[in-house]
Structures are given as structure tokens and as C-alpha cells.
Design a protein around this motif. Structure first.
Motif, PDB file in Angstrom:
ATOM      1  N   UNK A 131       0.835  -1.203   0.000  1.00 47.69           N
ATOM      2  CA  UNK A 131       0.000   0.000   0.000  1.00 47.69           C
ATOM      3  C   UNK A 131       0.871   1.254   0.000  1.00 47.69           C
ATOM      4  N   UNK A 132       1.952   1.229   0.764  1.00 45.58           N
ATOM      5  CA  UNK A 132       2.850   2.397   0.784  1.00 45.58           C
ATOM      6  C   UNK A 132       3.505   2.600  -0.582  1.00 45.58           C
ATOM      7  N   UNK A 149       5.246   6.162  -1.406  1.00 42.95           N
ATOM      8  CA  UNK A 149       5.982   6.558  -0.201  1.00 42.95           C
ATOM      9  C   UNK A 149       7.388   5.966  -0.260  1.00 42.95           C
ATOM     10  N   UNK A 150       8.344   6.719   0.240  1.00 44.73           N
ATOM     11  CA  UNK A 150       9.705   6.189   0.340  1.00 44.73           C
ATOM     12  C   UNK A 150       9.777   5.280   1.565  1.00 44.73           C
ATOM     13  N   UNK A 151      10.852   4.500   1.624  1.00 45.84           N
ATOM     14  CA  UNK A 151      11.043   3.645   2.792  1.00 45.84           C
ATOM     15  C   UNK A 151      11.129   4.493   4.054  1.00 45.84           C
ATOM     16  N   UNK A 152      11.825   5.601   3.956  1.00 50.42           N
ATOM     17  CA  UNK A 152      11.986   6.453   5.135  1.00 50.42           C
ATOM     18  C   UNK A 152      10.655   7.032   5.594  1.00 50.42           C
ATOM     19  N   UNK A 153       9.809   7.431   4.628  1.00 48.14           N
ATOM     20  CA  UNK A 153       8.485   7.946   4.997  1.00 48.14           C
ATOM     21  C   UNK A 153       7.673   6.868   5.709  1.00 48.14           C
ATOM     22  N   UNK A 154       7.744   5.654   5.195  1.00 41.69           N
ATOM     23  CA  UNK A 154       7.023   4.552   5.820  1.00 41.69           C
ATOM     24  C   UNK A 154       7.543   4.299   7.231  1.00 41.69           C
TER      25      UNK A 154
END
Length: 126
Positions: free
Chosen positions: A102-103, A108-113
Motif C-alpha cells: 500500500x505504501x 511513499x519512500x522507505x523512510x516515509x514509511x
């Protein structure tokens, strides 16, 4: 314990019973030492054959999720905690993969997640 049988399911009735009791144990709804209905009582409640409920209980016993005590009944086992933990970890990983997908769909970036997860962990009371 609430077991719902479906005539539309492709699974045999004993598998439906087995899966729902297993799920209740893995979810922690049924805890080690909890008494299960007798084979006869469960058959009567579900309006199925005693052989059907007996087969489901036998499979649960093979998996070491329940123990049968002659003259006392069947109880949720406390002996197979590693198996229960492993199954719960597997379900958690499946849910986490849903979140990852979903991310990605949201770009979404990994960092945002990770930041979002960290924020949620900080907000959740322990």
C-alpha cells in the motif's frame, strides 16, 4: 466459542471447525488451560456428527494445540507456544507486506514509511 459453518465452503466441515478453533488459539481468544466443549457437546451445538468434531479435535491434538484428558475433556495446550508464536509472526508478516504494498502504491519512500510507523508506535500506549 463461536464457530460458524458454511455449506458454501469448499472445505469439509471438520476443517472449518479445526481452522476456527486454531484461529481462536492463535489470536489468544482461547488461552492455555481453557476448557473446550466436549466432542459430543460441540457436535450437538453445531448440529454435526460426533465423528466430525472428533476428527477436528484429533487434528488439533496432533498439532499440539489441545490436550485431551480422559474423563475431564479437552483443553488448550500450553506446550506449543513456539508454534503459536511462529504462526502469529507469519500473520504479522503478511499484514506488514500489505502495508508495504500500500505504501508503494502511495509512492511513499522507505523512510516515509518508517517515520510513519515510528510515529504510530510513539502514539500507541503500551
Amino acid at each position: 466459542m463461536n464457530i460458524i459453518l458454511s455449506n458454501a465452503s469448499t472445505d469439509p466441515i471438520y476443517i472449518q471447525i479445526l481452522n476456527q478453533i486454531r484461529q481462536s488459539i492463535l489470536n489468544g481468544e482461547l488461552r492455555p488451560g481453557d476448557n473446550l466443549p466436549s466432542i459430543r457437546q460441540l457436535a450437538k451445538d453445531l448440529k454435526v456428527s460426533v465423528i466430525t468434531t472428533k476428527r477436528a479435535y484429533e487434528e488439533l491434538e496432533k498439532e499440539k494445540l489441545i490436550d485431551s484428558v480422559v474423563g475431564k475433556g479437552c483443553f488448550v495446550s500450553g506446550a506449543n507456544q513456539d508454534f503459536i508464536r511462529e504462526q502469529r509472526m507469519k500473520r504479522l508478516e503478511e499484514k506488514m507486506m500489505e502495508i508495504v504494498r500500500e505504501s508503494q502504491a502511495l509512492s511513499m519512500s522507505q523512510q516515509e514509511l518508517l517515520d510513519h510507523l515510528k510515529l504510530m508506535l510513539e502514539e500507541e500506549p503500551t
